[in-house]
Design a protein around this motif. Structure first.
Motif, short mmCIF file in Angstrom:
data_model
loop_
_atom_site.label_atom_id
_atom_site.label_comp_id
_atom_site.label_asym_id
_atom_site.label_seq_id
_atom_site.Cartn_x
_atom_site.Cartn_y
_atom_site.Cartn_z
N UNK A 292 2.52 -6.30 -5.68
CA UNK A 292 1.88 -5.65 -6.81
C UNK A 292 2.97 -5.14 -7.77
N UNK B 283 3.38 -2.02 -10.50
CA UNK B 283 2.73 -0.79 -10.96
C UNK B 283 3.61 -0.12 -12.00
N UNK C 237 -2.71 1.62 -12.66
CA UNK C 237 -3.07 1.13 -11.34
C UNK C 237 -2.17 -0.04 -10.96
N UNK C 238 -1.95 -0.27 -9.69
CA UNK C 238 -1.21 -1.46 -9.26
C UNK C 238 -1.90 -2.73 -9.73
N UNK D 55 -2.08 -6.82 -9.06
CA UNK D 55 -1.72 -7.86 -8.09
C UNK D 55 -1.02 -9.02 -8.80
N UNK E 36 -0.32 -13.26 -3.57
CA UNK E 36 -0.37 -12.94 -2.15
C UNK E 36 -0.19 -14.20 -1.33
N UNK F 95 -1.87 -15.06 -9.01
CA UNK F 95 -2.87 -14.58 -9.94
C UNK F 95 -2.70 -15.31 -11.27
N UNK G 265 7.45 -0.20 -10.86
CA UNK G 265 7.50 -0.08 -9.40
C UNK G 265 6.85 -1.35 -8.84
N UNK H 287 5.30 -2.97 -5.50
CA UNK H 287 4.77 -2.60 -4.20
C UNK H 287 4.44 -3.84 -3.38
N UNK I 223 -7.74 -1.86 5.91
CA UNK I 223 -6.96 -1.36 4.78
C UNK I 223 -5.71 -2.19 4.55
N UNK I 224 -5.24 -2.19 3.33
CA UNK I 224 -3.93 -2.76 3.04
C UNK I 224 -2.89 -1.67 3.29
N UNK J 232 0.71 -0.32 2.50
CA UNK J 232 1.70 -0.44 1.44
C UNK J 232 3.07 0.05 1.90
N UNK J 233 4.11 -0.58 1.37
CA UNK J 233 5.44 -0.03 1.47
C UNK J 233 5.62 1.04 0.42
N UNK J 234 6.79 1.65 0.41
CA UNK J 234 7.06 2.72 -0.56
C UNK J 234 7.57 2.20 -1.90
N UNK K 264 11.65 0.57 -7.15
CA UNK K 264 11.58 0.88 -8.58
C UNK K 264 12.66 0.09 -9.30
N UNK L 298 -12.46 2.00 -1.04
CA UNK L 298 -11.38 2.70 -0.35
C UNK L 298 -10.84 3.81 -1.24
N UNK M 197 -7.28 5.90 -1.67
CA UNK M 197 -5.88 5.96 -1.31
C UNK M 197 -5.25 7.22 -1.91
N UNK N 162 4.42 4.56 -1.81
CA UNK N 162 3.31 3.62 -1.85
C UNK N 162 2.00 4.30 -1.48
#
Lengths: 114, 117
Positions: free
Chosen positions: A35, A37, A42-43, A45, A48, A57, A88, A90, A102-103, A105-107, A110, B34, B36, B43
């Motif tokens: 993603x 962001x 919002x993130x 996509x 994938x 996409x 950022x 993600x 749920x997905x 996410x990593x942190x 940036x 969902x 979050x 994240x």
């Protein structure tokens, strides 16, 4: 016990200089996502992988590519970064595509463009 | 057009107070919703996930509700703490004709919550 790990956390590159962001996961999930962001948004996509099946996409710029050499790792390559690519990035995983799980996410990484 | 709208955009509350965040969506068909939590520079972390048949789901001090008829959801935070300061994002997954879920998540733009001492 980090599950989705992104390196580096901060990346600075020059305008037009290729850059690669990395993501690894310890969850053994089939699906990995990238993603973008931007601040206060919002993130979005980009693409994938479902196992080795790559899904882009429609509005993802050609400048962005991805590689998934094995289940655990996924890379985002930006061939010629422009100022508008500062954001950022993600990485996320899920056990299945289209599931109610749920997905994770990593942190994020940036990315700054000089 | 499939959209997810959140309100308010931002909110400031005092530590210990309760608050409720709203999410309205137009995604159809619908599979799941969902919530979050995204701390600054981190994240998103999943709080709750609800399918159309679920009306409420709790995770500690977080309680989410869903009304699939009116296409509305809320996230209630009880006895807020300073660590609750974050962006809260509502995400809806579309459904498929066969009853399954698509792989596409539709994100709201989030509510930025600040909890002050």
């Amino acid at each position: 016990d980090a599950m989705v790990i992104q390196n580096p956390r901060y990346q600075v590159t020059q305008f037009g200089k290729p850059v690669t962001l990395s993501c690894s996961q310890t969850l053994n999930h089939n699906v990995m996502y990238w993603y973008q962001q931007k601040s206060s948004q919002a993130p979005k996509l980009l693409f994938h992988y479902y196992d080795k099946d790559f899904n882009n996409e429609a509005d993802t710029p050609d400048n962005f590519q991805s590689r998934r050499p094995n289940t655990s790792f996924c890379f985002l390559d930006i061939r010629s970064p422009g100022l508008g690519d500062a954001a950022m990035y993600l990485c996320a995983t899920s056990s299945d595509r289209g599931s109610n799980q749920p997905q994770h996410f990593g942190d994020g990484t940036r990315l700054s463009i000089l | 057009k499939n959209q997810v709208e959140q309100s308010p955009q931002s909110l400031i509350i005092l530590e210990g107070k309760n608050c409720t965040l709203q999410c309205n969506y137009t995604v159809s068909p619908f599979s799941n919703l969902r919530w979050y939590k995204q701390d600054t520079g981190r994240g998103p972390v999943s709080l709750t996930i609800m399918t159309f048949s679920e009306n409420t789901k709790s995770n500690g001090r977080y309680t989410a509700t869903l009304d699939a008829d009116t296409k509305q959801s809320s996230l209630h935070i009880t006895a807020s703490q300073l660590s609750d300061s974050a962006s809260y994002i509502c995400v809806v997954t579309g459904g498929r004709p066969d009853g399954g879920a698509t792989n596409k998540l539709i994100f709201g733009t989030g509510t930025l919550l600040a909890v002050q001492p």
